[in-house]
Design an enzyme around this catalytic site. Sequence first.
Site, PDB file in Angstrom:
ATOM      1  N   ASP A   8       0.866  -1.180   0.000  1.00  0.00           N
ATOM      2  CA  ASP A   8       0.000   0.000   0.000  1.00  0.00           C
ATOM      3  C   ASP A   8       0.902   1.230   0.000  1.00  0.00           C
ATOM      4  O   ASP A   8       2.128   1.117  -0.042  1.00  0.00           O
ATOM      5  CB  ASP A   8      -0.930  -0.035   1.203  1.00  0.00           C
ATOM      6  CG  ASP A   8      -2.225   0.743   0.985  1.00  0.00           C
ATOM      7  OD1 ASP A   8      -2.325   1.478  -0.013  1.00  0.00           O
ATOM      8  OD2 ASP A   8      -3.142   0.617   1.826  1.00  0.00           O
ATOM      9  N   GLU A  10       0.027   4.594   1.846  1.00  0.00           N
ATOM     10  CA  GLU A  10      -0.068   5.573   2.926  1.00  0.00           C
ATOM     11  C   GLU A  10       0.947   5.330   4.036  1.00  0.00           C
ATOM     12  O   GLU A  10       1.311   6.260   4.764  1.00  0.00           O
ATOM     13  CB  GLU A  10      -1.483   5.567   3.515  1.00  0.00           C
ATOM     14  CG  GLU A  10      -2.548   6.156   2.598  1.00  0.00           C
ATOM     15  CD  GLU A  10      -3.157   5.118   1.663  1.00  0.00           C
ATOM     16  OE1 GLU A  10      -4.152   5.439   0.993  1.00  0.00           O
ATOM     17  OE2 GLU A  10      -2.630   3.984   1.610  1.00  0.00           O
ATOM     18  N   HIS A  61      -2.563  -0.221  -3.756  1.00  0.00           N
ATOM     19  CA  HIS A  61      -3.037   1.124  -3.423  1.00  0.00           C
ATOM     20  C   HIS A  61      -3.907   1.689  -4.541  1.00  0.00           C
ATOM     21  O   HIS A  61      -3.533   1.624  -5.720  1.00  0.00           O
ATOM     22  CB  HIS A  61      -1.861   2.079  -3.198  1.00  0.00           C
ATOM     23  CG  HIS A  61      -2.299   3.504  -3.017  1.00  0.00           C
ATOM     24  ND1 HIS A  61      -2.917   3.942  -1.864  1.00  0.00           N
ATOM     25  CD2 HIS A  61      -2.248   4.578  -3.853  1.00  0.00           C
ATOM     26  CE1 HIS A  61      -3.212   5.233  -1.990  1.00  0.00           C
ATOM     27  NE2 HIS A  61      -2.823   5.638  -3.185  1.00  0.00           N
ATOM     28  N   HIS A 105      -1.632   1.199   6.468  1.00  0.00           N
ATOM     29  CA  HIS A 105      -2.102   2.266   7.355  1.00  0.00           C
ATOM     30  C   HIS A 105      -3.141   1.717   8.314  1.00  0.00           C
ATOM     31  O   HIS A 105      -3.703   0.633   8.105  1.00  0.00           O
ATOM     32  CB  HIS A 105      -2.725   3.399   6.533  1.00  0.00           C
ATOM     33  CG  HIS A 105      -3.833   2.921   5.629  1.00  0.00           C
ATOM     34  ND1 HIS A 105      -5.107   2.690   6.070  1.00  0.00           N
ATOM     35  CD2 HIS A 105      -3.806   2.585   4.314  1.00  0.00           C
ATOM     36  CE1 HIS A 105      -5.852   2.256   5.069  1.00  0.00           C
ATOM     37  NE2 HIS A 105      -5.085   2.168   3.989  1.00  0.00           N
ATOM     38  N   HIS A 117      -7.862   5.089   7.216  1.00  0.00           N
ATOM     39  CA  HIS A 117      -9.166   4.846   6.618  1.00  0.00           C
ATOM     40  C   HIS A 117      -9.343   3.344   6.464  1.00  0.00           C
ATOM     41  O   HIS A 117      -8.417   2.581   6.708  1.00  0.00           O
ATOM     42  CB  HIS A 117      -9.312   5.559   5.261  1.00  0.00           C
ATOM     43  CG  HIS A 117      -8.376   5.058   4.206  1.00  0.00           C
ATOM     44  ND1 HIS A 117      -7.061   5.467   4.112  1.00  0.00           N
ATOM     45  CD2 HIS A 117      -8.548   4.143   3.216  1.00  0.00           C
ATOM     46  CE1 HIS A 117      -6.480   4.852   3.095  1.00  0.00           C
ATOM     47  NE2 HIS A 117      -7.352   4.021   2.544  1.00  0.00           N
ATOM     48  N   GLU A 135      -8.122  -2.426   6.956  1.00  0.00           N
ATOM     49  CA  GLU A 135      -7.495  -3.201   5.883  1.00  0.00           C
ATOM     50  C   GLU A 135      -6.476  -4.195   6.425  1.00  0.00           C
ATOM     51  O   GLU A 135      -6.315  -5.301   5.878  1.00  0.00           O
ATOM     52  CB  GLU A 135      -6.845  -2.241   4.882  1.00  0.00           C
ATOM     53  CG  GLU A 135      -7.877  -1.424   4.119  1.00  0.00           C
ATOM     54  CD  GLU A 135      -7.266  -0.272   3.344  1.00  0.00           C
ATOM     55  OE1 GLU A 135      -6.144  -0.408   2.843  1.00  0.00           O
ATOM     56  OE2 GLU A 135      -7.940   0.779   3.241  1.00  0.00           O
TER      57      GLU A 135
END
Length: 275
Positions: A8, A10, A61, A105, A117, A135
């Site tokens: 990902d 972030e 991502h 994240h 998020h 996630e």
Amino acid sequence: MKVLISVDMEGISGIVHSTETNPGRYDYERGRALMTAEANAVIAGVLDAEPTAVVWVADAHGPFRNILPEELDRRAHLVRGKPRPLSMLGGLDEHTDAVLLVGYHARAGGGPAVLAHTMSDDILDVRVAGRSFGEIGLNAAMSGHLGVPVALLSGDDTACAELRDLVPSAVTVAVKQALGQATAVALHPEEARERLRRAAADAIMRRALVSPLSIPGPLDVEVDLHSPVTVDLATLVPGVSRAQGGRTVTFTAADFADAYRLVLLLGQLATIKPG
């Protein structure tokens, strides 16, 4: 052995703002380069430990088209593009020996955490058997459903703590300390990559000590959605009901794989706007 590295953006060192993670925005190209470099560090660590390992890298991502293919370590196989089976875990199967989560994240509401998020800004929370999953938890449990352990995670300190709460024996690498949603104290990118390479090798060598996150079904799932329109669309899916309060939908899944796929579908429904 086969290793899947899900990357990902972030949670990459140096990244703190959405303008660095969204195509066409300021500094996105720098973010892509940083993401690719951290993926390469983890690939190198895996192959330091197991030179004959087959390494798959899932770009996980946004559009799943962020990693620079020409800059990725040529020894790895890149899973790129969407939609695809198992989304962020593209390439995962029962023959995979370990999953490494890079640049991840924390879940929505899990702050202070950088760019926290859950899948998108449209999903406010996912609760499986009463426990909140972002996630990290969703992907760890989906891997665990296939008997595959998540052996490593990198991201900010909050993301690392989130995985350790679920998989205490996993290796974690905090490449930044979160101060808020868009601010952190970050390691220099080169320092972060050196730590990631060492940690990836360690995670592979001790993977047998990490138990897969297994959550047996049937499972009661609740999803809090931002938009009432998404709630309306979700109730068109067989088995999905609107809960009291108007923003939450519920369903029962036979197992975690079914829960995972339906949560992914709800995320896609959230992209549909009223005409």
